[in-house]
Design an enzyme around this catalytic site. Structure first.
Site, mmCIF file in Angstrom:
data_model
loop_
_atom_site.group_PDB
_atom_site.id
_atom_site.type_symbol
_atom_site.label_atom_id
_atom_site.label_comp_id
_atom_site.label_asym_id
_atom_site.label_seq_id
_atom_site.Cartn_x
_atom_site.Cartn_y
_atom_site.Cartn_z
ATOM 1 N N TYR A 84 0.828 -1.203 0.000
ATOM 2 C CA TYR A 84 0.000 0.000 0.000
ATOM 3 C C TYR A 84 0.866 1.258 0.000
ATOM 4 O O TYR A 84 1.924 1.305 0.652
ATOM 5 C CB TYR A 84 -0.892 0.041 1.245
ATOM 6 N N TYR A 86 0.350 5.854 -0.365
ATOM 7 C CA TYR A 86 -0.561 7.007 -0.392
ATOM 8 C C TYR A 86 -0.082 7.991 -1.437
ATOM 9 O O TYR A 86 1.124 8.232 -1.580
ATOM 10 C CB TYR A 86 -0.590 7.688 0.980
ATOM 11 N N CYS A 183 4.104 0.972 2.342
ATOM 12 C CA CYS A 183 4.972 -0.019 1.704
ATOM 13 C C CYS A 183 5.272 -1.202 2.612
ATOM 14 O O CYS A 183 6.263 -1.911 2.435
ATOM 15 C CB CYS A 183 6.280 0.631 1.239
#
Length: 230
Positions: A84, A86, A183
């Protein structure tokens, strides 16, 4: 979407596109996938695309849902490697649609070259940054003296044409990273140029990045000759 394109920034057949307005992530992903297919088919030039997104969380192919802590923004499957991350205002993203068929079919060297490009650009603003063994991305010393991530890297390669790329934190709302384990690494924080006391606009960052682009492209050419930098 409003943008500027300049084919004269490099002698190579690459389109350089710089967006001033935010580009929704889904729209960018769709355009990037189309460009990837066109480059692979020999129907379009390679592309370096510098932009900014509205707030969004993106999931890589190794994303672990336990690391989605507080999904306060839309979560989109990105198709890139990694976990993941952002994206949002104040973060400059660089998408690279480059043909590794003619630049060396070596993904490790490609990522290494991106890291070097960003590290060299950060040095122009007085920021010492580095690679970290076993942790993809760009790292620096935060204001508390601890190591923190200032730039992320995630790529995908399809038919040896690349997609996605890197992001660098100029002045994002760092609290937005709290919705995920960035991450997949929770033992280190996230920082930005602004947090380090530096006021760097999109335009200044882009110009510095472009100034180092030839070194980046030369590094890719060396990888194509079997000489990946270390």
């Amino acid at each position: 979407m409003a943008s500027t394109a300049d084919h004269s920034l490099t002698e190579r057949p690459i389109e350089w596109r710089r967006e001033a307005a935010q580009v929704p992530y889904r729209a960018a992903l769709s355009e990037m996938e189309a460009r990837n297919a066109a480059v692979a088919a020999g129907q379009a030039d390679e592309l370096v695309w510098l932009l900014e997104h509205p707030p969004v969380y993106t999931a890589g192919t190794s994303a672990d849902k336990s690391e989605l802590v507080d999904p306060r923004f839309e979560v989109i499957e990105a198709g890139r490697g990694g976990r993941y991350t952002y994206h949002g205002p104040g973060q400059r993203v660089g998408y690279l649609v480059l043909d590794l068929n003619k630049r060396g079919k070596d993904v490790r060297c490609f990522v290494h070259s991106i890291e070097g490009w960003v590290i060299d650009t950060l040095a122009d603003f007085g920021v010492k940054a580095w690679r970290a063994e076993g942790r993809v991305g760009i790292w620096t010393q935060d204001i508390d003296g601890r190591e923190a991530k200032i730039g992320a890297i995630g790529v995908r390669v399809r038919r040896w044409v690349t997609m996605h790329g890197f992001s660098v934190n100029l002045d994002p709302d760092l609290s937005h990273f709290g919705g995920i384990v960035p991450c997949g690494i929770d033992e280190f924080g996230v920082t930005s140029l602004s947090r380090l006391g530096l006021d760097v606009t999109q335009a200044r960052w882009d110009e510095a990045l472009i100034a180092h682009s030839q070194d980046f492209l030369d590094a890719l050419d060396k990888s194509g000759r079997g000489a990946c930098a270390t």
